[in-house]
Write a protein that holds these residues in place. Structure first.
Motif, PDB file in Angstrom:
ATOM      1  N   LEU A 273       0.819  -1.217   0.000  1.00 51.77           N
ATOM      2  CA  LEU A 273       0.000   0.000   0.000  1.00 51.77           C
ATOM      3  C   LEU A 273       0.851   1.265   0.000  1.00 51.77           C
ATOM      4  CD1 LEU A 273      -2.738  -1.126   2.541  1.00 51.77           C
ATOM      5  CD2 LEU A 273      -2.974  -0.910   0.062  1.00 51.77           C
ATOM      6  N   ASP A 274       2.078   1.172   0.538  1.00 54.78           N
ATOM      7  CA  ASP A 274       2.941   2.348   0.628  1.00 54.78           C
ATOM      8  C   ASP A 274       3.952   2.452  -0.521  1.00 54.78           C
ATOM      9  OD1 ASP A 274       4.595   0.232   1.340  1.00 54.78           O
ATOM     10  OD2 ASP A 274       5.363   1.185   3.165  1.00 54.78           O
ATOM     11  N   LEU A 275       3.717   1.742  -1.618  1.00 59.87           N
ATOM     12  CA  LEU A 275       4.618   1.851  -2.772  1.00 59.87           C
ATOM     13  C   LEU A 275       4.608   3.293  -3.275  1.00 59.87           C
ATOM     14  CD1 LEU A 275       6.370  -0.007  -4.671  1.00 59.87           C
ATOM     15  CD2 LEU A 275       4.450   0.121  -6.257  1.00 59.87           C
ATOM     16  N   PRO A 276       5.796   3.895  -3.480  1.00 63.93           N
ATOM     17  CA  PRO A 276       5.830   5.286  -3.955  1.00 63.93           C
ATOM     18  C   PRO A 276       5.042   5.456  -5.256  1.00 63.93           C
ATOM     19  CG  PRO A 276       8.010   4.586  -3.252  1.00 63.93           C
ATOM     20  CD  PRO A 276       7.133   3.357  -3.237  1.00 63.93           C
ATOM     21  N   THR A 277       4.390   6.604  -5.368  1.00 67.97           N
ATOM     22  CA  THR A 277       3.524   6.889  -6.513  1.00 67.97           C
ATOM     23  C   THR A 277       4.247   6.712  -7.848  1.00 67.97           C
ATOM     24  OG1 THR A 277       2.272   8.438  -5.150  1.00 67.97           O
ATOM     25  CG2 THR A 277       1.998   8.620  -7.527  1.00 67.97           C
ATOM     26  N   GLY A 278       5.493   7.143  -7.933  1.00 71.57           N
ATOM     27  CA  GLY A 278       6.248   7.009  -9.181  1.00 71.57           C
ATOM     28  C   GLY A 278       6.407   5.560  -9.603  1.00 71.57           C
ATOM     29  N   GLN A 279       6.678   4.682  -8.642  1.00 76.63           N
ATOM     30  CA  GLN A 279       6.815   3.257  -8.966  1.00 76.63           C
ATOM     31  C   GLN A 279       5.470   2.665  -9.386  1.00 76.63           C
ATOM     32  OE1 GLN A 279       9.245   0.378  -7.100  1.00 76.63           O
ATOM     33  NE2 GLN A 279      10.166   1.886  -5.731  1.00 76.63           N
TER      34      GLN A 279
ATOM     35  N   TYR B 151      -4.466 -10.812 -19.834  1.00 72.90           N
ATOM     36  CA  TYR B 151      -4.191 -11.784 -18.769  1.00 72.90           C
ATOM     37  C   TYR B 151      -3.250 -11.246 -17.699  1.00 72.90           C
ATOM     38  CZ  TYR B 151      -6.886 -15.271 -21.164  1.00 72.90           C
ATOM     39  OH  TYR B 151      -7.936 -15.953 -21.728  1.00 72.90           O
ATOM     40  N   THR B 152      -3.535 -10.024 -17.252  1.00 74.93           N
ATOM     41  CA  THR B 152      -2.748  -9.404 -16.191  1.00 74.93           C
ATOM     42  C   THR B 152      -3.677  -8.715 -15.209  1.00 74.93           C
ATOM     43  OG1 THR B 152      -0.963  -9.007 -17.779  1.00 74.93           O
ATOM     44  CG2 THR B 152      -0.839  -7.834 -15.704  1.00 74.93           C
ATOM     45  N   VAL B 153      -3.419  -8.928 -13.925  1.00 74.86           N
ATOM     46  CA  VAL B 153      -4.154  -8.268 -12.857  1.00 74.86           C
ATOM     47  C   VAL B 153      -3.134  -7.475 -12.048  1.00 74.86           C
ATOM     48  CG1 VAL B 153      -5.590  -8.587 -10.804  1.00 74.86           C
ATOM     49  CG2 VAL B 153      -5.834 -10.157 -12.749  1.00 74.86           C
ATOM     50  N   LEU B 154      -3.437  -6.218 -11.767  1.00 66.51           N
ATOM     51  CA  LEU B 154      -2.568  -5.364 -10.958  1.00 66.51           C
ATOM     52  C   LEU B 154      -3.395  -4.793  -9.817  1.00 66.51           C
ATOM     53  CD1 LEU B 154       0.011  -3.708 -10.350  1.00 66.51           C
ATOM     54  CD2 LEU B 154      -0.826  -2.014 -11.994  1.00 66.51           C
ATOM     55  N   SER B 155      -2.892  -4.955  -8.589  1.00 66.89           N
ATOM     56  CA  SER B 155      -3.588  -4.398  -7.426  1.00 66.89           C
ATOM     57  C   SER B 155      -2.592  -4.203  -6.299  1.00 66.89           C
ATOM     58  CB  SER B 155      -4.705  -5.333  -6.961  1.00 66.89           C
ATOM     59  OG  SER B 155      -4.176  -6.508  -6.373  1.00 66.89           O
ATOM     60  N   SER B 156      -3.031  -3.476  -5.288  1.00 71.82           N
ATOM     61  CA  SER B 156      -2.241  -3.411  -4.061  1.00 71.82           C
ATOM     62  C   SER B 156      -2.619  -4.620  -3.207  1.00 71.82           C
ATOM     63  CB  SER B 156      -2.516  -2.107  -3.317  1.00 71.82           C
ATOM     64  OG  SER B 156      -3.897  -1.963  -3.073  1.00 71.82           O
TER      65      SER B 156
ATOM     66  N   LEU C   6       7.411 -14.095  -7.361  1.00 74.23           N
ATOM     67  CA  LEU C   6       8.703 -13.412  -7.396  1.00 74.23           C
ATOM     68  C   LEU C   6       8.568 -12.111  -6.621  1.00 74.23           C
ATOM     69  CD1 LEU C   6      11.594 -12.888  -8.484  1.00 74.23           C
ATOM     70  CD2 LEU C   6      10.506 -11.853 -10.497  1.00 74.23           C
ATOM     71  N   GLU C   7       9.392 -11.938  -5.608  1.00 70.19           N
ATOM     72  CA  GLU C   7       9.413 -10.695  -4.841  1.00 70.19           C
ATOM     73  C   GLU C   7      10.522  -9.807  -5.376  1.00 70.19           C
ATOM     74  OE1 GLU C   7       9.912 -11.721  -0.717  1.00 70.19           O
ATOM     75  OE2 GLU C   7       7.924 -12.644  -0.608  1.00 70.19           O
ATOM     76  N   VAL C   8      10.197  -8.532  -5.609  1.00 73.52           N
ATOM     77  CA  VAL C   8      11.196  -7.566  -6.058  1.00 73.52           C
ATOM     78  C   VAL C   8      11.054  -6.286  -5.240  1.00 73.52           C
ATOM     79  CG1 VAL C   8      11.387  -8.493  -8.404  1.00 73.52           C
ATOM     80  CG2 VAL C   8       9.749  -6.692  -7.939  1.00 73.52           C
ATOM     81  N   GLN C   9      12.118  -5.514  -5.227  1.00 72.92           N
ATOM     82  CA  GLN C   9      12.151  -4.284  -4.434  1.00 72.92           C
ATOM     83  C   GLN C   9      11.699  -3.050  -5.209  1.00 72.92           C
ATOM     84  OE1 GLN C   9      12.865  -4.413  -1.053  1.00 72.92           O
ATOM     85  NE2 GLN C   9      12.648  -6.570  -1.560  1.00 72.92           N
ATOM     86  N   ALA C  10      11.808  -3.093  -6.557  1.00 70.84           N
ATOM     87  CA  ALA C  10      11.480  -1.900  -7.342  1.00 70.84           C
ATOM     88  C   ALA C  10      11.014  -2.298  -8.743  1.00 70.84           C
ATOM     89  CB  ALA C  10      12.705  -0.990  -7.459  1.00 70.84           C
ATOM     90  N   VAL C  11      10.176  -1.472  -9.325  1.00 68.63           N
ATOM     91  CA  VAL C  11       9.666  -1.699 -10.677  1.00 68.63           C
ATOM     92  C   VAL C  11      10.813  -1.699 -11.689  1.00 68.63           C
ATOM     93  CG1 VAL C  11       8.140  -0.795 -12.476  1.00 68.63           C
ATOM     94  CG2 VAL C  11       7.471  -0.657 -10.089  1.00 68.63           C
ATOM     95  N   SER C  12      11.886  -0.982 -11.408  1.00 68.93           N
ATOM     96  CA  SER C  12      13.019  -0.898 -12.329  1.00 68.93           C
ATOM     97  C   SER C  12      13.831  -2.189 -12.396  1.00 68.93           C
ATOM     98  CB  SER C  12      13.929   0.269 -11.922  1.00 68.93           C
ATOM     99  OG  SER C  12      14.409   0.059 -10.598  1.00 68.93           O
ATOM    100  N   ASP C  13      13.587  -3.128 -11.509  1.00 71.22           N
ATOM    101  CA  ASP C  13      14.287  -4.417 -11.535  1.00 71.22           C
ATOM    102  C   ASP C  13      14.008  -5.081 -12.885  1.00 71.22           C
ATOM    103  OD1 ASP C  13      14.878  -7.244 -11.228  1.00 71.22           O
ATOM    104  OD2 ASP C  13      14.823  -6.944  -9.058  1.00 71.22           O
ATOM    105  N   PRO C  14      15.044  -5.447 -13.662  1.00 64.15           N
ATOM    106  CA  PRO C  14      14.830  -6.033 -14.993  1.00 64.15           C
ATOM    107  C   PRO C  14      14.047  -7.345 -14.966  1.00 64.15           C
ATOM    108  CG  PRO C  14      17.161  -6.091 -14.391  1.00 64.15           C
ATOM    109  CD  PRO C  14      16.461  -5.308 -13.339  1.00 64.15           C
ATOM    110  N   ARG C  15      13.968  -7.991 -13.813  1.00 63.84           N
ATOM    111  CA  ARG C  15      13.205  -9.238 -13.721  1.00 63.84           C
ATOM    112  C   ARG C  15      11.700  -9.005 -13.863  1.00 63.84           C
ATOM    113  NH1 ARG C  15      15.091 -11.554  -8.208  1.00 63.84           N
ATOM    114  NH2 ARG C  15      14.820  -9.347  -7.720  1.00 63.84           N
ATOM    115  N   VAL C  16      11.247  -7.766 -13.616  1.00 62.00           N
ATOM    116  CA  VAL C  16       9.822  -7.470 -13.758  1.00 62.00           C
ATOM    117  C   VAL C  16       9.395  -7.687 -15.206  1.00 62.00           C
ATOM    118  CG1 VAL C  16       8.039  -5.686 -13.602  1.00 62.00           C
ATOM    119  CG2 VAL C  16       9.767  -5.881 -11.799  1.00 62.00           C
TER     120      VAL C  16
END
Length: 159
Positions: A84-90, A103-108, A125-135
């Motif tokens: 819920l506290d993900l920065p707005t930019g991300q 076939y994609t669902v996005l939610s908090s 898969l847990e990641v720390q940031a949207v910029s992670d290339p694994r996303v």
């Protein structure tokens, strides 16, 4: 009723380029339909028993019930969740990545610990940031499709 399996989904599922680093393999017991709340040790859930209704694919500005989203995973959808506290930019960057993707669902998600969790059937898969290339890799390889039991079933028309 016969289900149509989309060729693009089959192509995504048949990639043989190995697992993405950090993807966990979980073995949820069963994929049965069950009414009511379902407790799962994993948050958010990446498979197992779920509600008979599935979550319509799309972008949501609020948390969803895991029970519905897991049914969408069974159908081959990828479920991307953020704290819920993900920065707005991300969050905005994440929305741009999934915008228009079938076939994609996005939610908090209210209870997850990682900033982002990308889930396909039995493969979170847990990641720390949207910029992670694994996303992007995950979106291409495991969502949509992956190893879901009913790839190609509807991702709209219900909840």
């Amino acid at each position: 009723m016969k289900r149509l399996i989309l060729p693009a989904l089959l192509a995504a599922c048949n990639q043989e380029d190995g697992d993405i680093e950090g993807v966990k393999r979980v073995q949820n017991e069963g994929d049965t339909h069950q009414e009511g709340r379902i407790t799962d040790a994993q948050t958010p859930s990446a498979g197992g028993p779920h509600h008979p209704g599935w979550q319509n694919c799309g972008v949501y500005d609020r948390p969803l019930y895991d029970e519905y989203a897991v049914h969408s995973l069974e159908y081959g959808a990828g479920w991307l969740t953020s704290r819920l506290d993900l920065p707005t930019g991300q969050l905005e960057a994440l929305k741009k990545l999934v915008e228009g993707r079938p076939y994609t669902v996005l939610s908090s998600h209210e209870t997850q610990l990682a900033p982002l969790v990308l889930s396909a059937w039995n493969k979170p898969l847990e990641v720390q940031a949207v910029s992670d290339p694994r996303v992007k890799s995950f979106l291409q390889k495991d969502g949509p499709g992956g190893e879901a039991p009913e790839i190609g079933a509807l991702c709209s028309g219900t909840v």
